[in-house]
Design a protein around this motif. Structure first.
Motif, mmCIF file in Angstrom:
data_model
loop_
_atom_site.group_PDB
_atom_site.id
_atom_site.type_symbol
_atom_site.label_atom_id
_atom_site.label_comp_id
_atom_site.label_asym_id
_atom_site.label_seq_id
_atom_site.Cartn_x
_atom_site.Cartn_y
_atom_site.Cartn_z
ATOM 1 N N UNK A 12 4.430 -21.937 -2.740
ATOM 2 C CA UNK A 12 4.524 -20.548 -2.338
ATOM 3 C C UNK A 12 3.158 -20.036 -1.865
ATOM 4 N N UNK A 13 3.204 -19.302 -0.760
ATOM 5 C CA UNK A 13 1.967 -18.695 -0.279
ATOM 6 C C UNK A 13 1.570 -17.587 -1.247
ATOM 7 N N UNK A 14 0.295 -17.495 -1.567
ATOM 8 C CA UNK A 14 -0.136 -16.456 -2.506
ATOM 9 C C UNK A 14 0.108 -15.063 -1.940
ATOM 10 N N UNK A 15 0.489 -14.148 -2.813
ATOM 11 C CA UNK A 15 0.686 -12.766 -2.388
ATOM 12 C C UNK A 15 -0.664 -12.120 -2.089
ATOM 13 N N UNK A 16 -0.691 -11.259 -1.068
ATOM 14 C CA UNK A 16 -1.948 -10.543 -0.807
ATOM 15 C C UNK A 16 -2.308 -9.668 -2.006
ATOM 16 N N UNK A 17 -3.586 -9.603 -2.320
ATOM 17 C CA UNK A 17 -4.023 -8.750 -3.415
ATOM 18 C C UNK A 17 -3.786 -7.280 -3.056
ATOM 19 N N UNK A 18 -3.650 -6.455 -4.117
ATOM 20 C CA UNK A 18 -3.394 -5.031 -3.895
ATOM 21 C C UNK A 18 -4.524 -4.389 -3.091
ATOM 22 N N UNK A 19 -5.770 -4.785 -3.383
ATOM 23 C CA UNK A 19 -6.882 -4.179 -2.657
ATOM 24 C C UNK A 19 -6.885 -4.613 -1.194
ATOM 25 N N UNK A 20 -6.418 -5.834 -0.933
ATOM 26 C CA UNK A 20 -6.338 -6.302 0.453
ATOM 27 C C UNK A 20 -5.281 -5.508 1.228
ATOM 28 N N UNK A 21 -4.160 -5.214 0.571
ATOM 29 C CA UNK A 21 -3.114 -4.419 1.211
ATOM 30 C C UNK A 21 -3.603 -2.997 1.474
ATOM 31 N N UNK A 22 -4.340 -2.449 0.510
ATOM 32 C CA UNK A 22 -4.880 -1.097 0.700
ATOM 33 C C UNK A 22 -5.862 -1.064 1.865
ATOM 34 N N UNK A 23 -6.700 -2.097 1.981
ATOM 35 C CA UNK A 23 -7.635 -2.167 3.105
ATOM 36 C C UNK A 23 -6.891 -2.190 4.437
ATOM 37 N N UNK A 24 -5.848 -2.975 4.489
ATOM 38 C CA UNK A 24 -5.064 -3.082 5.713
ATOM 39 C C UNK A 24 -4.440 -1.729 6.076
ATOM 40 N N UNK A 25 -3.904 -1.045 5.062
ATOM 41 C CA UNK A 25 -3.297 0.261 5.302
ATOM 42 C C UNK A 25 -4.331 1.270 5.776
ATOM 43 N N UNK A 26 -5.549 1.210 5.183
ATOM 44 C CA UNK A 26 -6.605 2.137 5.596
ATOM 45 C C UNK A 26 -7.045 1.871 7.028
ATOM 46 N N UNK A 27 -7.088 0.603 7.408
ATOM 47 C CA UNK A 27 -7.480 0.258 8.775
ATOM 48 C C UNK A 27 -6.459 0.789 9.777
ATOM 49 N N UNK A 28 -5.182 0.613 9.476
ATOM 50 C CA UNK A 28 -4.134 1.114 10.372
ATOM 51 C C UNK A 28 -4.188 2.640 10.458
ATOM 52 N N UNK A 29 -4.393 3.302 9.314
ATOM 53 C CA UNK A 29 -4.481 4.768 9.314
ATOM 54 C C UNK A 29 -5.668 5.246 10.130
ATOM 55 N N UNK A 30 -6.806 4.567 9.994
ATOM 56 C CA UNK A 30 -7.985 4.935 10.774
ATOM 57 C C UNK A 30 -7.741 4.689 12.260
ATOM 58 N N UNK A 31 -7.073 3.584 12.579
ATOM 59 C CA UNK A 31 -6.736 3.293 13.969
ATOM 60 C C UNK A 31 -5.871 4.381 14.573
ATOM 61 N N UNK A 32 -4.939 4.887 13.793
ATOM 62 C CA UNK A 32 -4.065 5.971 14.260
ATOM 63 C C UNK A 32 -4.880 7.227 14.545
ATOM 64 N N UNK A 33 -5.789 7.578 13.652
ATOM 65 C CA UNK A 33 -6.620 8.763 13.849
ATOM 66 C C UNK A 33 -7.472 8.635 15.117
ATOM 67 N N UNK A 34 -8.068 7.479 15.285
ATOM 68 C CA UNK A 34 -8.984 7.287 16.404
ATOM 69 C C UNK A 34 -8.247 7.121 17.728
ATOM 70 N N UNK A 35 -7.004 6.683 17.663
ATOM 71 C CA UNK A 35 -6.196 6.623 18.875
ATOM 72 C C UNK A 35 -6.021 8.020 19.452
ATOM 73 N N UNK A 36 -5.818 8.996 18.575
ATOM 74 C CA UNK A 36 -5.684 10.381 19.013
ATOM 75 C C UNK A 36 -6.980 10.869 19.655
ATOM 76 N N UNK A 37 -8.115 10.470 19.084
ATOM 77 C CA UNK A 37 -9.410 10.960 19.551
ATOM 78 C C UNK A 37 -9.923 10.228 20.790
ATOM 79 N N UNK A 38 -9.722 8.887 20.835
ATOM 80 C CA UNK A 38 -10.344 8.080 21.885
ATOM 81 C C UNK A 38 -9.355 7.466 22.873
ATOM 82 N N UNK A 39 -8.067 7.486 22.543
ATOM 83 C CA UNK A 39 -7.110 6.776 23.374
ATOM 84 C C UNK A 39 -7.159 5.279 23.098
ATOM 85 N N UNK A 40 -6.719 4.484 24.051
ATOM 86 C CA UNK A 40 -6.602 3.045 23.835
ATOM 87 C C UNK A 40 -7.937 2.323 23.770
ATOM 88 N N UNK A 41 -9.032 3.008 24.102
ATOM 89 C CA UNK A 41 -10.365 2.396 24.017
ATOM 90 C C UNK A 41 -11.049 2.699 22.687
#
Length: 220
Positions: A12-41
């Protein structure tokens, strides 16, 4: 005879750690915020900084800007789907009328700033990706249900479709170019309310053309 070690494919592949999942979620959330501010660049260094992670963590989760944008689009779409499902549930429970459920959904979806996704979908995004098609299918079904219930209750004019609703949402939540328009957000819900009033039955005019679907918008 010694017992054979389990094959690598059976482990079985190891499950991602909780902190790793939180990091991923924070990155996506930040990407969403910056998409509004900067567009696709949007600058990836700033995405990492705003997410509170290092650049190495960002690139460990997303190989490039395109992959990050893919997940930002899916994240926003999933959140809008949740708003539609909450509206349907409230109407089912008798907590909201059919048009009020639609109205609540529209204002909640506007807060997701879905209009900021338009440049992404038009340029760098794979519009035929299976994940996106599945999300759009769920989104279409949820909004069609909201519209159908309001229409059946005699509260929604009969000549509008899902695409008409999404065009208005996209136009009113799409960032305008230039710093002079940074205060535009404070007018979004005010103008959405005017738009929603125009959707109510009885209709006061006849709309030109035919009701739009999401598929119509994908073809344009």
């Amino acid at each position: 005879m010694a017992t054979a070690a389990p094959a690598e494919s059976q482990r079985r592949a190891p499950r991602p750690r909780a902190d790793a999942l939180r990091n991923r979620e924070r990155i996506v959330a930040a990407g969403r915020e910056l998409l509004v501010e900067y567009g696709t660049d949007l600058p990836l260094d700033e995405v990492a900084r705003r997410a509170g992670v290092g650049n190495a963590t960002l690139y460990r989760n997303f190989k490039d800007r395109g992959e990050l944008m893919h997940h930002v689009v899916l994240s926003v779409t999933d959140r809008v789907i949740e708003h539609a499902e909450k509206g349907l549930a409230a109407e089912d429970a008798g907590e909201s009328g059919a048009f009020d459920a639609l109205r609540t959904f529209v204002h909640a979806a506007a807060d997701e700033r879905i209009g900021a996704l338009c440049p992404t979908l038009q340029t760098t995004f794979d519009q035929d990706h299976p994940d996106l098609l599945a999300s759009l299918g769920r989104l279409t079904a949820g909004i069609e249900d909201l519209l159908g219930r309001a229409r059946a209750a005699g509260e929604l004019r009969t000549d509008v479709g899902v695409g008409d609703l999404m065009v208005a949402l996209s136009q009113l939540t799409r960032p305008l170019p230039g710093k002079a328009c940074l205060d535009f957000d404070r007018y979004v819900h005010r103008h959405l309310q005017l738009f929603l009033d125009g959707l109510m039955a009885p209709a006061r005019s006849e709309l030109p053309g035919a009701a739009a679907t999401l598929e119509d918008l994908r073809k344009d």
